[in-house]
Design a protein around this motif. Sequence first.
Motif, mmCIF file in Angstrom:
data_model
loop_
_atom_site.group_PDB
_atom_site.id
_atom_site.type_symbol
_atom_site.label_atom_id
_atom_site.label_comp_id
_atom_site.label_asym_id
_atom_site.label_seq_id
_atom_site.Cartn_x
_atom_site.Cartn_y
_atom_site.Cartn_z
ATOM 1 N N ARG A 80 1.089 -1.262 -0.056
ATOM 2 C CA ARG A 80 0.110 0.049 -0.010
ATOM 3 C C ARG A 80 0.863 1.052 -0.006
ATOM 4 O O ARG A 80 1.061 2.049 1.077
ATOM 5 C CB ARG A 80 -1.115 -0.040 1.237
ATOM 6 N N GLU A 119 0.698 0.919 -5.800
ATOM 7 C CA GLU A 119 -0.630 1.190 -5.933
ATOM 8 C C GLU A 119 -0.814 1.284 -7.532
ATOM 9 O O GLU A 119 -1.835 0.727 -8.251
ATOM 10 C CB GLU A 119 -1.160 2.373 -5.266
ATOM 11 N N GLU A 120 -0.026 1.972 -8.339
ATOM 12 C CA GLU A 120 0.005 2.148 -9.764
ATOM 13 C C GLU A 120 0.131 0.705 -10.373
ATOM 14 O O GLU A 120 -0.457 0.519 -11.289
ATOM 15 C CB GLU A 120 1.119 2.975 -10.098
ATOM 16 N N ARG A 137 -0.747 -2.091 -9.072
ATOM 17 C CA ARG A 137 -1.859 -2.816 -8.659
ATOM 18 C C ARG A 137 -3.112 -2.590 -9.919
ATOM 19 O O ARG A 137 -3.611 -3.299 -10.252
ATOM 20 C CB ARG A 137 -2.332 -2.410 -7.419
ATOM 21 N N LYS A 138 -3.193 -1.178 -10.176
ATOM 22 C CA LYS A 138 -4.379 -0.788 -11.000
ATOM 23 C C LYS A 138 -3.890 -1.421 -12.421
ATOM 24 O O LYS A 138 -4.755 -1.751 -12.884
ATOM 25 C CB LYS A 138 -4.328 0.777 -10.806
ATOM 26 N N ARG A 139 -2.710 -1.441 -12.572
ATOM 27 C CA ARG A 139 -2.217 -1.903 -14.154
ATOM 28 C C ARG A 139 -2.735 -3.415 -14.066
ATOM 29 O O ARG A 139 -3.152 -3.939 -15.210
ATOM 30 C CB ARG A 139 -0.904 -1.379 -14.322
ATOM 31 N N LYS A 185 -4.716 -5.058 -12.370
ATOM 32 C CA LYS A 185 -6.259 -5.341 -12.162
ATOM 33 C C LYS A 185 -6.677 -4.929 -13.693
ATOM 34 O O LYS A 185 -7.817 -6.045 -14.036
ATOM 35 C CB LYS A 185 -6.726 -4.324 -11.229
ATOM 36 N N SER A 186 -6.262 -3.909 -14.366
ATOM 37 C CA SER A 186 -6.745 -3.742 -15.580
ATOM 38 C C SER A 186 -6.545 -4.903 -16.583
ATOM 39 O O SER A 186 -7.371 -5.230 -17.359
ATOM 40 C CB SER A 186 -6.408 -2.237 -16.097
ATOM 41 N N GLN A 222 -8.246 -8.442 -14.868
ATOM 42 C CA GLN A 222 -9.591 -8.376 -14.046
ATOM 43 C C GLN A 222 -9.559 -9.151 -12.714
ATOM 44 O O GLN A 222 -8.788 -8.546 -11.801
ATOM 45 C CB GLN A 222 -10.479 -8.930 -15.163
ATOM 46 N N TYR A 264 -6.661 -8.508 -7.768
ATOM 47 C CA TYR A 264 -5.997 -7.080 -7.756
ATOM 48 C C TYR A 264 -7.153 -5.941 -7.503
ATOM 49 O O TYR A 264 -6.754 -4.906 -7.386
ATOM 50 C CB TYR A 264 -5.036 -6.828 -8.918
#
Length: 445
Positions: free
Chosen positions: A424, A429-430, A432-434, A436-437, A440, A445
């Motif tokens: 965290r 976090e960046e 994690r977002k990538r 997840k995108s 999915q 994530y």
Amino acid sequence: MFRAYKVRLIFKFYDKKLVKELSMIGQTSPLAERLRPNSLDDFIGQQHLVGKEGILRKMIKSGRVPSMILWGPPGVGKTTLANIIANQLKVKFFVLNAVSSGVKEVRAIFEQARLYTNPILFIDEIHRFSKSQQDSLLQAVEKGRVTLIGATTENPSFEVNSALISRCQVYLLKAFSETELREMVDKAIQQDSLFKDKKIQLKETESLFRFSGGDGRRILNLLQLIVEGSNQQNIIITNELVQSVATHKAALYDKNGDHHYDVISAFIKSMRGSDPNAAVYWLARMVEAGEDAKFIARRMLILASEDIGNANPTALVLATNCFQAVNVIGYPEAEIILSQTATYLASSPKSNASYEAIKQAKSIVKQKGDLAVPLHLRGAYTKLNKELGYGKGYQYSHNYEGNFSKQEYLPNEIKGLTLYKPGRNAREEEMRKRLKSLWQEKYGY
């Protein structure tokens, strides 16, 4: 006639004096030296190596041991074990200390070694030998001219040439347990020539064990200070007595081992805890004591990956450059580089996500064994491989939009398993977002 008699009388007088002085040597030497065991049966600790089923005991009984590196903290019996091996095998025993010896001394010993059968060369603190000094050992070890026993407190993977390690067995020695330390102290009280005439009672042992830090030499030195510092025949050892004797000594930093591990531990924990002030204080303690700059830099290199990782990837770059720089610069200027790196690492955001990921992955490997590599991930290097379907169905990521293809990369038995869990912090976090995108809901994530 008178003159001859006078000469004999004077010689007799000095002869008696010499005998008396020689007899005192054993009594005035350090307690740890007086109690040094001469056989495996008297050796305390390291049962995984010298116990009834220990690999070293078996080798010694067979009459031949391989070249080896004994790796462990100070005061756990590395030198003693080397001496015992030589005594048991009844072979010539050469000793060098890497601090005060070089290639010249090594070559001189190799010349002498030709006169003996299966001689042993013991090198204490072998990690302090330079690369060229270690290289000078290779041929003699490989051809069996000597059996090398090296002792080191540092990880051989970092400090001993890989070529030399490949020719040696590496054995890890452990710090003494409280039970083993108690056995050592009891032996000293009961058997030492200067102690057995005193009445020594171990009323409390917590401080004695704590100050020893698992170091047998340290606990015996401390016991010697306590006993020899008392004018009483009856000595009751308590926590308060131990602390009164050891407090001043504990405040010092001994680069040869006594408080080496305590201070480096405080240094690492201060950086991990994001306190640059404490980190630079503990760094100063080590610098003032003349600690090896490479040792400090190497520990920061490990921390940069273990405790910072992807939260700030630049930390590993800076720590790597620090390690390289102190090799070139040396003291006193190296302290500036060490300070810059220590304060940077302490001030960086922290994440142990990569460290936890590899730990969990290794655990899965141990539990599940060697799971089969999916066919589409295997390399089709030969015609037979292709016929067997190796690489069939693999999707080359760069042929797809965003350089990503949603295919399975893990063995079927563990597909969907999440090992890397980004920390965290802003950088992860960046990430994690990538992730997840891309994936999915697959990895959560």
